[in-house]
Design a protein around this motif. Structure first.
Motif, short mmCIF file in Angstrom:
data_model
loop_
_atom_site.label_atom_id
_atom_site.label_comp_id
_atom_site.label_asym_id
_atom_site.label_seq_id
_atom_site.Cartn_x
_atom_site.Cartn_y
_atom_site.Cartn_z
N ASP A 1 0.46 4.02 -2.95
CA ASP A 1 0.29 5.88 -2.66
C ASP A 1 1.68 6.31 -3.43
N ARG B 1 11.36 12.05 -3.41
CA ARG B 1 10.84 12.58 -2.22
C ARG B 1 11.64 11.84 -1.23
N TYR B 2 12.13 11.06 -1.43
CA TYR B 2 12.11 10.50 -0.18
C TYR B 2 14.02 9.85 -0.77
N LEU C 1 1.30 6.70 -7.01
CA LEU C 1 -0.19 7.01 -7.33
C LEU C 1 -0.16 8.46 -7.39
N THR C 2 1.06 8.74 -6.23
CA THR C 2 0.79 10.93 -5.89
C THR C 2 2.02 10.71 -6.46
N GLY C 3 2.10 10.91 -7.64
CA GLY C 3 3.31 10.95 -8.30
C GLY C 3 4.36 10.74 -7.90
N ARG D 1 0.24 -1.45 -0.01
CA ARG D 1 -0.22 0.29 -0.13
C ARG D 1 0.82 1.36 -0.17
N THR D 2 1.85 1.43 0.78
CA THR D 2 3.40 2.26 1.16
C THR D 2 3.42 2.53 -0.25
#
Lengths: 343, 343
Positions: free
Chosen positions: B149, B310-311, B152-154, B145-146
């Motif tokens: 997410d 992002r990470y 899907l959020t790009g 799921r992570t």
């Protein structure tokens, strides 16, 4: 799904950008249509039930015609999601009203969840399937949802421990390296890690709010003043100017040095930690084993350790940046998609 | 929501128990009614559209009247969830049929996702909102799921690294402590950490299946034989009896010892790791920094490190037991509730 978005700060703007960039992919892969219907700041906003012009969204407020919330209310129904990326305690009324009108709500704003307990209850418990607040603790890290899944599947929480402040994480990493407390705070300030008034971080209040949200999510009727919060500076330093505050921070250096050395002798190190079990919740400096998960944490990362009946000898741990514009916006975006799937 | 459950092994029995214990709480807090409608093993099962007797559920097969899948098919619709806790590659047809009849599906069974790529596509991609498989990688840890997410959020995945075998994690922790490879395997076997034939673990095939599920979830059309898999024993040991296999394991001790010492000189340690980036995916022994997240992993814990746009400097990390009856069952239970919310 129609989006009405409150708060056009840094996170808000980045969220707008992420949604506009990814809405086509979302439509293709999930069959979810995202329509930007409204954008509001504290002065008012722009709104159109059928979707606002993309140029108005990216340039808001620009020269758009400004309307207030009241103009919007009659349109609200189960096709709407209200997104709150403000840091205002004033949004509760609108969020509550939106839920009553069967809207979905996603917030990164902690304030509406940390006041009156009945407000929390109305937002979260009475509308559990329509209110999303994953980013209020640990930003994009999957904290709230993991906690909810544990509880709903019948696990029992034995203890939750976590470091939820990147700023304080950075400061305690510096202290561990032998830097004086006042120097570490100054460095964090200069790097832009602290709020303009560093006391907003050093008071621990923001961490206490996150602790409160976790405690309340666990089903306990707790208020903010029931959390045992230990600030990093004494009360008499509250009224100083920022400059004088920095000056007098030096007086605290020997205290922190002594505590660091004392902890080190036991193979331990200091962290600013939230600790909650079935009875109490405290927020403050703790001595933790250097080799433990919390003790080996470095820099601004957040970390949460779930010890439960099922995850007892080996707890479930989530670690990573718990703040930051991009990851917070993405976390709210994931909440919006979660809501959209339920429509 | 009506549940039809395939597979009454250890995980299956525990799941039955968890659901029966918590269904009242679920009804009260989420307003979700869970009805146990069917329970099947490879020989057939018991079924009633309106719910089967609780005594039949807990005592199955007992002396209940056994029916086969065909008797069930005409009843299936969007009120049903099919739960697959088997380890069989035979369930795909039934799961696919159930999805076609608008059922929801939740599996801890990796096999239907690891064969034909079109099968994966039909189960996961064509019915993304009705198929749940969180427990296929890392059991109850929020891994799939992570990943979804993030995508899907790009966000863009730069690298995913992980240790996904508690058994191999235990063995490599022992090796790090100076225990010979063959001794470590024997200890794991005696503690019940390995399969009856330890080659099922040491081949790395189960880890490769998890890697494949992650790679496919990232949208890549990969087959199991395209994953660069390095087994912990040479091919010629495949046909030995279990006893002879244990005997000849000793021949590998010097190799492992040499690799451990060589890694140690560079401040590194050995782990059995999945590594995937935008182009490749490999599964095998890696030298990792002792102080890194993977290097500081101890014992049977799983760990996954998401490095994304992002990470990047500070990756998102999830750690904890990635196997075990209670946590796997609870993960499937969480998937069932997720599906129930969508109904």
């Amino acid at each position: 799904m129609k989006i009405i978005h409150l708060g056009i700060g840094k996170v808000g703007k980045t969220l707008v950008d992420q949604i506009l960039k990814n809405k086509e992919v979302i439509r293709r892969t999930l069959g979810i249509y995202l329509i930007y219907s409204g954008l509001f700041n504290s002065k008012g906003g722009i709104f159109s039930d059928s979707g606002i012009d993309i140029r108005d969204v990216t340039k808001f407020p620009g020269n758009a015609v400004i309307v207030d919330y009241d103009k919007v209310i009659s349109f609200l129904d189960e096709n709407y999601i209200i997104v709150d990326t403000t840091a205002s305690s004033e949004t509760y009324g609108f969020l509550d009203l939106a839920l009553k009108k069967s809207c979905y709500v996603a917030v990164s704003n902690k304030k509406p969840l940390c006041g009156n307990f009945n407000h929390f209850k109305r937002l979260v418990q009475k509308s559990e399937r329509r209110f999303f607040y994953e980013t209020t603790v640990g930003a994009g890290l999957p904290v709230i949802r993991t906690l909810m899944d544990l509880i709903l599947t019948g696990d029992k929480i034995v203890q939750i421990q976590g470091c939820f402040s990147g700023t304080l994480g950075y400061i305690f990493s510096e202290i561990e390296r032998g830097i004086a407390f006042s120097e570490a705070v100054k460095k964090a300030y200069e790097l832009g890690y602290t709020e303009p008034d560093p006391r907003d971080d050093l008071s621990g209040l923001d961490v206490a709010r996150k602790a409160l949200i976790l405690v309340r999510t666990m089903g306990r009727k707790t208020h903010l003043d029931e959390i045992k919060l230990t600030s990093l500076y004494p009360k008499q330093m509250e009224k100083l100017s920022v400059n004088d505050f920095f000056e007098s921070l030096k007086n605290l250096d020997p205290v922190f040095q002594k505590r660091t050395v004392s902890a080190g002798k036991k193979g331990k190190t200091l962290r600013y930690v939230v600790t909650m079990d079935s009875e109490s919740c405290r927020v403050g400096i703790e001595e933790v084993e250097k080799s433990s998960n919390l003790g080996s944490l470095k820099g601004p990362d957040n970390l949460i350790v779930f010890k439960t009946e099922r995850y007892l000898a080996n707890p479930l741990i989530i670690k990573g940046p718990g703040a930051g514009i991009g990851v917070t916006a993405a976390g709210v975006f994931a909440d919006i998609l979660e809501a959209a799937k339920l429509m």
